[in-house]
Design a protein around this motif. Structure first.
Motif, PDB file in Angstrom:
ATOM      1  N   MET A 174      12.049  63.461  33.351  1.00 56.56           N
ATOM      2  CA  MET A 174      12.355  62.436  34.343  1.00 56.56           C
ATOM      3  C   MET A 174      13.649  62.794  35.082  1.00 56.56           C
ATOM      4  O   MET A 174      13.716  62.724  36.310  1.00 56.56           O
ATOM      5  CB  MET A 174      12.498  61.077  33.646  1.00 56.56           C
ATOM      6  CG  MET A 174      12.927  59.947  34.547  1.00 56.56           C
ATOM      7  SD  MET A 174      13.108  58.366  33.676  1.00 56.56           S
ATOM      8  CE  MET A 174      14.547  58.678  32.639  1.00 56.56           C
ATOM      9  N   ILE A 175      14.655  63.218  34.337  1.00 60.42           N
ATOM     10  CA  ILE A 175      15.939  63.585  34.933  1.00 60.42           C
ATOM     11  C   ILE A 175      15.781  64.793  35.847  1.00 60.42           C
ATOM     12  O   ILE A 175      16.306  64.813  36.961  1.00 60.42           O
ATOM     13  CB  ILE A 175      16.978  63.863  33.833  1.00 60.42           C
ATOM     14  CG1 ILE A 175      17.318  62.562  33.108  1.00 60.42           C
ATOM     15  CG2 ILE A 175      18.232  64.507  34.402  1.00 60.42           C
ATOM     16  CD1 ILE A 175      18.051  62.775  31.795  1.00 60.42           C
ATOM     17  N   MET A 188      22.619  58.328  40.949  1.00 56.51           N
ATOM     18  CA  MET A 188      21.436  58.735  40.202  1.00 56.51           C
ATOM     19  C   MET A 188      21.682  58.617  38.698  1.00 56.51           C
ATOM     20  O   MET A 188      20.823  58.170  37.954  1.00 56.51           O
ATOM     21  CB  MET A 188      21.042  60.168  40.555  1.00 56.51           C
ATOM     22  CG  MET A 188      19.703  60.553  39.948  1.00 56.51           C
ATOM     23  SD  MET A 188      19.489  62.318  39.771  1.00 56.51           S
ATOM     24  CE  MET A 188      20.447  62.630  38.335  1.00 56.51           C
ATOM     25  N   GLU A 235      14.206  63.834  39.134  1.00 52.20           N
ATOM     26  CA  GLU A 235      15.161  63.156  40.012  1.00 52.20           C
ATOM     27  C   GLU A 235      16.189  64.138  40.570  1.00 52.20           C
ATOM     28  O   GLU A 235      16.565  64.053  41.730  1.00 52.20           O
ATOM     29  CB  GLU A 235      15.865  62.025  39.274  1.00 52.20           C
ATOM     30  CG  GLU A 235      14.970  60.840  39.001  1.00 52.20           C
ATOM     31  CD  GLU A 235      14.421  60.193  40.267  1.00 52.20           C
ATOM     32  OE1 GLU A 235      15.177  60.006  41.245  1.00 52.20           O
ATOM     33  OE2 GLU A 235      13.216  59.887  40.286  1.00 52.20           O
ATOM     34  N   GLY A 278      17.660  57.447  30.306  1.00 47.50           N
ATOM     35  CA  GLY A 278      17.988  58.663  31.045  1.00 47.50           C
ATOM     36  C   GLY A 278      19.295  59.304  30.643  1.00 47.50           C
ATOM     37  O   GLY A 278      19.659  60.352  31.162  1.00 47.50           O
ATOM     38  N   GLU A 298      21.382  55.089  37.697  1.00 48.28           N
ATOM     39  CA  GLU A 298      19.975  54.695  37.715  1.00 48.28           C
ATOM     40  C   GLU A 298      19.242  55.241  36.488  1.00 48.28           C
ATOM     41  O   GLU A 298      18.445  54.539  35.867  1.00 48.28           O
ATOM     42  CB  GLU A 298      19.300  55.199  38.988  1.00 48.28           C
ATOM     43  CG  GLU A 298      17.836  54.831  39.071  1.00 48.28           C
ATOM     44  CD  GLU A 298      17.122  55.456  40.255  1.00 48.28           C
ATOM     45  OE1 GLU A 298      15.916  55.710  40.139  1.00 48.28           O
ATOM     46  OE2 GLU A 298      17.781  55.692  41.292  1.00 48.28           O
ATOM     47  N   MET A 299      19.516  56.476  36.127  1.00 47.94           N
ATOM     48  CA  MET A 299      18.857  57.083  34.972  1.00 47.94           C
ATOM     49  C   MET A 299      19.221  56.350  33.675  1.00 47.94           C
ATOM     50  O   MET A 299      18.413  56.261  32.764  1.00 47.94           O
ATOM     51  CB  MET A 299      19.230  58.562  34.838  1.00 47.94           C
ATOM     52  CG  MET A 299      18.644  59.466  35.886  1.00 47.94           C
ATOM     53  SD  MET A 299      16.851  59.623  35.776  1.00 47.94           S
ATOM     54  CE  MET A 299      16.346  58.538  37.083  1.00 47.94           C
ATOM     55  N   ARG A 346      16.751  53.556  33.409  1.00 45.52           N
ATOM     56  CA  ARG A 346      15.330  53.904  33.269  1.00 45.52           C
ATOM     57  C   ARG A 346      15.047  54.394  31.864  1.00 45.52           C
ATOM     58  O   ARG A 346      15.873  55.050  31.246  1.00 45.52           O
ATOM     59  CB  ARG A 346      14.940  54.961  34.297  1.00 45.52           C
ATOM     60  CG  ARG A 346      14.965  54.374  35.708  1.00 45.52           C
ATOM     61  CD  ARG A 346      14.650  55.369  36.766  1.00 45.52           C
ATOM     62  NE  ARG A 346      13.336  55.976  36.600  1.00 45.52           N
ATOM     63  CZ  ARG A 346      12.904  56.979  37.361  1.00 45.52           C
ATOM     64  NH1 ARG A 346      13.657  57.466  38.325  1.00 45.52           N
ATOM     65  NH2 ARG A 346      11.714  57.490  37.156  1.00 45.52           N
ATOM     66  N   ARG A 406      14.798  66.042  43.434  1.00 47.68           N
ATOM     67  CA  ARG A 406      14.817  65.281  44.688  1.00 47.68           C
ATOM     68  C   ARG A 406      16.226  65.277  45.289  1.00 47.68           C
ATOM     69  O   ARG A 406      16.390  65.396  46.498  1.00 47.68           O
ATOM     70  CB  ARG A 406      14.355  63.848  44.447  1.00 47.68           C
ATOM     71  CG  ARG A 406      12.867  63.714  44.306  1.00 47.68           C
ATOM     72  CD  ARG A 406      12.429  62.259  44.420  1.00 47.68           C
ATOM     73  NE  ARG A 406      12.270  61.601  43.133  1.00 47.68           N
ATOM     74  CZ  ARG A 406      11.233  61.748  42.336  1.00 47.68           C
ATOM     75  NH1 ARG A 406      10.255  62.548  42.692  1.00 47.68           N
ATOM     76  NH2 ARG A 406      11.164  61.104  41.200  1.00 47.68           N
ATOM     77  N   LEU A 407      17.225  65.144  44.434  1.00 54.40           N
ATOM     78  CA  LEU A 407      18.605  65.077  44.908  1.00 54.40           C
ATOM     79  C   LEU A 407      19.078  66.413  45.485  1.00 54.40           C
ATOM     80  O   LEU A 407      19.778  66.449  46.484  1.00 54.40           O
ATOM     81  CB  LEU A 407      19.534  64.651  43.762  1.00 54.40           C
ATOM     82  CG  LEU A 407      21.008  64.468  44.091  1.00 54.40           C
ATOM     83  CD1 LEU A 407      21.185  63.328  45.092  1.00 54.40           C
ATOM     84  CD2 LEU A 407      21.791  64.161  42.826  1.00 54.40           C
TER      85      LEU A 407
END
Length: 102
Positions: A84-85, A20, A88, A44, A23-24, A27, A91-92
């Motif tokens: 945004m972080i 993650m 995410e 991110g 990925e951040m 983004r 979700r994690l």
């Protein structure tokens, strides 16, 4: 639950977290202020990766206005990146808030 299962789950979580984070870093979010005269783009990792300033907003007689617009754009982009972080991370972690994790 035995200790080996706990360790396995911790390793899986650590791998997901590292994925993650990578990925951040890729983004971005952009904030635009002053009617689009100043735009700031942040990734991110909370790094400023882009800054666009229209020529019309550059006034040598009023540097404070430009400073204020840049600060507003950067601060807003940073706030959007944090949102945004957090989304995410939610979700994690399944919505569980783990202080200091990110």
């Amino acid at each position: 639950m035995d200790m080996s299962q706990i360790m396995k789950q911790a390793q899986q979580f650590q791998q997901k977290l590292a994925s993650m984070q990578a990925e951040m870093a890729e983004r971005t979010v952009t904030s635009s202020v002053g009617g689009g005269m100043v735009q700031a783009t942040v990734n991110g990792r909370h790094q400023l990766v882009g800054l666009k300033i229209e020529r019309e907003v550059i006034n040598p007689d009023d540097p404070e206005m430009l400073r204020d617009l840049v600060m507003a754009a950067v601060n807003d982009a940073m706030a959007k990146a944090q949102e945004m972080i957090q989304a995410e991370m939610g979700r994690l972690t399944g919505g569980m808030n783990i202080p200091g994790l990110f």
